[in-house]
Design a protein around this motif. Structure first.
Motif, PDB file in Angstrom:
ATOM      1  N   MET A  70       0.809  -1.188   0.000  1.00  0.00           N
ATOM      2  CA  MET A  70       0.000   0.000   0.000  1.00  0.00           C
ATOM      3  C   MET A  70       0.857   1.259   0.000  1.00  0.00           C
ATOM      4  SD  MET A  70      -3.404  -0.758   2.301  1.00  0.00           S
ATOM      5  CE  MET A  70      -2.577  -1.065   3.803  1.00  0.00           C
ATOM      6  N   TYR A  71       2.101   1.129   0.415  1.00  0.00           N
ATOM      7  CA  TYR A  71       2.959   2.307   0.469  1.00  0.00           C
ATOM      8  C   TYR A  71       3.123   2.946  -0.905  1.00  0.00           C
ATOM      9  CZ  TYR A  71       6.874   5.362   1.418  1.00  0.00           C
ATOM     10  OH  TYR A  71       7.671   6.458   1.532  1.00  0.00           O
ATOM     11  N   LYS A  72       3.192   2.126  -1.955  1.00  0.00           N
ATOM     12  CA  LYS A  72       3.344   2.667  -3.311  1.00  0.00           C
ATOM     13  C   LYS A  72       2.128   3.488  -3.723  1.00  0.00           C
ATOM     14  CE  LYS A  72       6.392  -0.946  -4.944  1.00  0.00           C
ATOM     15  NZ  LYS A  72       6.572  -2.051  -5.872  1.00  0.00           N
ATOM     16  N   GLU A  73       0.961   3.118  -3.204  1.00  0.00           N
ATOM     17  CA  GLU A  73      -0.271   3.820  -3.564  1.00  0.00           C
ATOM     18  C   GLU A  73      -0.486   5.088  -2.741  1.00  0.00           C
ATOM     19  OE1 GLU A  73      -3.397   0.949  -3.404  1.00  0.00           O
ATOM     20  OE2 GLU A  73      -2.321  -0.416  -4.710  1.00  0.00           O
ATOM     21  N   PHE A  74       0.108   5.156  -1.546  1.00  0.00           N
ATOM     22  CA  PHE A  74      -0.035   6.318  -0.670  1.00  0.00           C
ATOM     23  C   PHE A  74       1.338   6.756  -0.154  1.00  0.00           C
ATOM     24  CE2 PHE A  74      -3.887   3.755  -0.197  1.00  0.00           C
ATOM     25  CZ  PHE A  74      -4.862   4.672  -0.555  1.00  0.00           C
ATOM     26  N   PRO A  75       2.240   7.199  -1.029  1.00  0.00           N
ATOM     27  CA  PRO A  75       3.594   7.539  -0.585  1.00  0.00           C
ATOM     28  C   PRO A  75       3.661   8.749   0.337  1.00  0.00           C
ATOM     29  CG  PRO A  75       3.273   8.188  -2.860  1.00  0.00           C
ATOM     30  CD  PRO A  75       2.049   7.415  -2.448  1.00  0.00           C
ATOM     31  N   GLU A  76       2.594   9.520   0.398  1.00  0.00           N
ATOM     32  CA  GLU A  76       2.619  10.706   1.241  1.00  0.00           C
ATOM     33  C   GLU A  76       2.478  10.368   2.726  1.00  0.00           C
ATOM     34  OE1 GLU A  76      -1.692  10.107  -0.007  1.00  0.00           O
ATOM     35  OE2 GLU A  76       0.259   9.953  -0.945  1.00  0.00           O
ATOM     36  N   PHE A  77       2.059   9.142   3.055  1.00  0.00           N
ATOM     37  CA  PHE A  77       1.928   8.741   4.446  1.00  0.00           C
ATOM     38  C   PHE A  77       3.267   8.258   4.984  1.00  0.00           C
ATOM     39  CE2 PHE A  77      -2.673   7.248   3.531  1.00  0.00           C
ATOM     40  CZ  PHE A  77      -3.118   8.548   3.558  1.00  0.00           C
ATOM     41  N   ILE A  78       3.458   8.434   6.274  1.00  0.00           N
ATOM     42  CA  ILE A  78       4.634   7.871   6.916  1.00  0.00           C
ATOM     43  C   ILE A  78       4.212   6.581   7.627  1.00  0.00           C
ATOM     44  CG2 ILE A  78       5.826  10.086   7.141  1.00  0.00           C
ATOM     45  CD1 ILE A  78       4.865  10.186  10.050  1.00  0.00           C
ATOM     46  N   ILE A  79       5.171   5.758   8.010  1.00  0.00           N
ATOM     47  CA  ILE A  79       4.871   4.453   8.593  1.00  0.00           C
ATOM     48  C   ILE A  79       3.936   4.548   9.805  1.00  0.00           C
ATOM     49  CG2 ILE A  79       5.875   2.389   9.669  1.00  0.00           C
ATOM     50  CD1 ILE A  79       6.336   2.646   6.609  1.00  0.00           C
ATOM     51  N   PRO A  80       4.160   5.442  10.753  1.00  0.00           N
ATOM     52  CA  PRO A  80       3.216   5.528  11.882  1.00  0.00           C
ATOM     53  C   PRO A  80       1.780   5.831  11.441  1.00  0.00           C
ATOM     54  CG  PRO A  80       5.238   6.652  12.438  1.00  0.00           C
ATOM     55  CD  PRO A  80       5.325   6.303  10.969  1.00  0.00           C
ATOM     56  N   GLU A  81       1.626   6.612  10.376  1.00  0.00           N
ATOM     57  CA  GLU A  81       0.283   6.887   9.867  1.00  0.00           C
ATOM     58  C   GLU A  81      -0.356   5.622   9.315  1.00  0.00           C
ATOM     59  OE1 GLU A  81       0.099  11.441   8.376  1.00  0.00           O
ATOM     60  OE2 GLU A  81       1.394  10.124   7.197  1.00  0.00           O
ATOM     61  N   TYR A  82       0.430   4.816   8.602  1.00  0.00           N
ATOM     62  CA  TYR A  82      -0.084   3.546   8.092  1.00  0.00           C
ATOM     63  C   TYR A  82      -0.539   2.647   9.235  1.00  0.00           C
ATOM     64  CZ  TYR A  82       1.385   4.120   3.257  1.00  0.00           C
ATOM     65  OH  TYR A  82       1.506   4.550   1.973  1.00  0.00           O
ATOM     66  N   VAL A  83       0.301   2.540  10.245  1.00  0.00           N
ATOM     67  CA  VAL A  83      -0.022   1.682  11.382  1.00  0.00           C
ATOM     68  C   VAL A  83      -1.301   2.164  12.060  1.00  0.00           C
ATOM     69  CG1 VAL A  83       0.767   0.926  13.662  1.00  0.00           C
ATOM     70  CG2 VAL A  83       2.362   0.987  11.747  1.00  0.00           C
ATOM     71  N   GLU A  84      -1.415   3.451  12.250  1.00  0.00           N
ATOM     72  CA  GLU A  84      -2.604   4.013  12.882  1.00  0.00           C
ATOM     73  C   GLU A  84      -3.849   3.750  12.044  1.00  0.00           C
ATOM     74  OE1 GLU A  84      -4.361   8.391  14.057  1.00  0.00           O
ATOM     75  OE2 GLU A  84      -2.195   8.114  14.013  1.00  0.00           O
ATOM     76  N   ILE A  85      -3.759   3.961  10.748  1.00  0.00           N
ATOM     77  CA  ILE A  85      -4.904   3.744   9.862  1.00  0.00           C
ATOM     78  C   ILE A  85      -5.305   2.280   9.862  1.00  0.00           C
ATOM     79  CG2 ILE A  85      -5.627   3.724   7.445  1.00  0.00           C
ATOM     80  CD1 ILE A  85      -3.995   6.335   7.121  1.00  0.00           C
ATOM     81  N   VAL A  86      -4.342   1.386   9.758  1.00  0.00           N
ATOM     82  CA  VAL A  86      -4.648  -0.049   9.728  1.00  0.00           C
ATOM     83  C   VAL A  86      -5.262  -0.493  11.050  1.00  0.00           C
ATOM     84  CG1 VAL A  86      -3.617  -2.351   9.589  1.00  0.00           C
ATOM     85  CG2 VAL A  86      -2.971  -0.590   7.946  1.00  0.00           C
ATOM     86  N   GLU A  87      -4.764   0.021  12.164  1.00  0.00           N
ATOM     87  CA  GLU A  87      -5.335  -0.327  13.464  1.00  0.00           C
ATOM     88  C   GLU A  87      -6.787   0.126  13.563  1.00  0.00           C
ATOM     89  OE1 GLU A  87      -2.723   1.401  16.363  1.00  0.00           O
ATOM     90  OE2 GLU A  87      -1.373  -0.323  16.316  1.00  0.00           O
ATOM     91  N   VAL A  88      -7.069   1.328  13.116  1.00  0.00           N
ATOM     92  CA  VAL A  88      -8.443   1.840  13.152  1.00  0.00           C
ATOM     93  C   VAL A  88      -9.339   1.005  12.251  1.00  0.00           C
ATOM     94  CG1 VAL A  88      -9.929   3.792  12.537  1.00  0.00           C
ATOM     95  CG2 VAL A  88      -7.816   4.184  13.799  1.00  0.00           C
ATOM     96  N   ILE A  89      -8.868   0.734  11.049  1.00  0.00           N
ATOM     97  CA  ILE A  89      -9.673  -0.059  10.113  1.00  0.00           C
ATOM     98  C   ILE A  89      -9.940  -1.445  10.697  1.00  0.00           C
ATOM     99  CG2 ILE A  89      -9.630  -1.238   7.881  1.00  0.00           C
ATOM    100  CD1 ILE A  89      -8.243   1.275   6.774  1.00  0.00           C
ATOM    101  N   ASN A  90      -8.920  -2.073  11.235  1.00  0.00           N
ATOM    102  CA  ASN A  90      -9.080  -3.412  11.782  1.00  0.00           C
ATOM    103  C   ASN A  90     -10.023  -3.421  12.978  1.00  0.00           C
ATOM    104  OD1 ASN A  90      -8.512  -6.222  11.946  1.00  0.00           O
ATOM    105  ND2 ASN A  90      -7.137  -5.806  13.633  1.00  0.00           N
ATOM    106  N   LYS A  91      -9.824  -2.505  13.893  1.00  0.00           N
ATOM    107  CA  LYS A  91     -10.607  -2.469  15.128  1.00  0.00           C
ATOM    108  C   LYS A  91     -12.039  -2.006  14.901  1.00  0.00           C
ATOM    109  CE  LYS A  91     -10.444  -0.310  19.694  1.00  0.00           C
ATOM    110  NZ  LYS A  91      -9.702   0.626  20.525  1.00  0.00           N
ATOM    111  N   GLU A  92     -12.193  -0.948  14.127  1.00  0.00           N
ATOM    112  CA  GLU A  92     -13.498  -0.323  13.980  1.00  0.00           C
ATOM    113  C   GLU A  92     -14.332  -0.848  12.817  1.00  0.00           C
ATOM    114  OE1 GLU A  92     -14.735   1.767  16.202  1.00  0.00           O
ATOM    115  OE2 GLU A  92     -12.889   1.706  17.360  1.00  0.00           O
ATOM    116  N   VAL A  93     -13.684  -1.396  11.811  1.00  0.00           N
ATOM    117  CA  VAL A  93     -14.436  -1.801  10.616  1.00  0.00           C
ATOM    118  C   VAL A  93     -14.382  -3.303  10.396  1.00  0.00           C
ATOM    119  CG1 VAL A  93     -14.692  -1.513   8.129  1.00  0.00           C
ATOM    120  CG2 VAL A  93     -14.057   0.438   9.526  1.00  0.00           C
ATOM    121  N   LEU A  94     -13.202  -3.823  10.139  1.00  0.00           N
ATOM    122  CA  LEU A  94     -13.100  -5.227   9.749  1.00  0.00           C
ATOM    123  C   LEU A  94     -13.571  -6.183  10.832  1.00  0.00           C
ATOM    124  CD1 LEU A  94      -9.764  -5.265   7.748  1.00  0.00           C
ATOM    125  CD2 LEU A  94     -12.097  -5.162   6.890  1.00  0.00           C
ATOM    126  N   ALA A  95     -13.271  -5.892  12.081  1.00  0.00           N
ATOM    127  CA  ALA A  95     -13.708  -6.778  13.154  1.00  0.00           C
ATOM    128  C   ALA A  95     -15.225  -6.859  13.228  1.00  0.00           C
ATOM    129  CB  ALA A  95     -13.144  -6.305  14.489  1.00  0.00           C
TER     130      ALA A  95
END
Length: 67
Positions: free
Chosen positions: A1-26
């Motif tokens: 996903m980094y190639k598709e959103f290069p403007e994000f930094i790693i902590p932003e990715y981790v935060e987004i994935v955690e929110v998506i996993n916790k709030e949506v996918l679960a």
């Protein structure tokens, strides 16, 4: 996903994935199947955008399309 959103930094990715996993996918994982239509995916993206934000919706959409 980094190639598709290069403007994000790693902590932003981790935060987004955690929110998506916790709030949506679960909560939606029992509903998400390979038979979901493009319209179903669009509606899920709209709900995610509305409640969690545009970045999260975009990342979720890209991830679901890869599944």
């Amino acid at each position: 996903m980094y190639k598709e959103f290069p403007e994000f930094i790693i902590p932003e990715y981790v935060e987004i994935v955690e929110v998506i996993n916790k709030e949506v996918l679960a909560k939606f994982s029992p509903l998400i199947t390979r038979q979901m239509t493009e319209e179903d995916l669009k509606q899920l993206g709209n709900l995610t955008s509305k409640y969690l934000g545009e970045k999260e919706a975009e990342v979720l959409s890209k991830a679901l399309k890869r599944i």
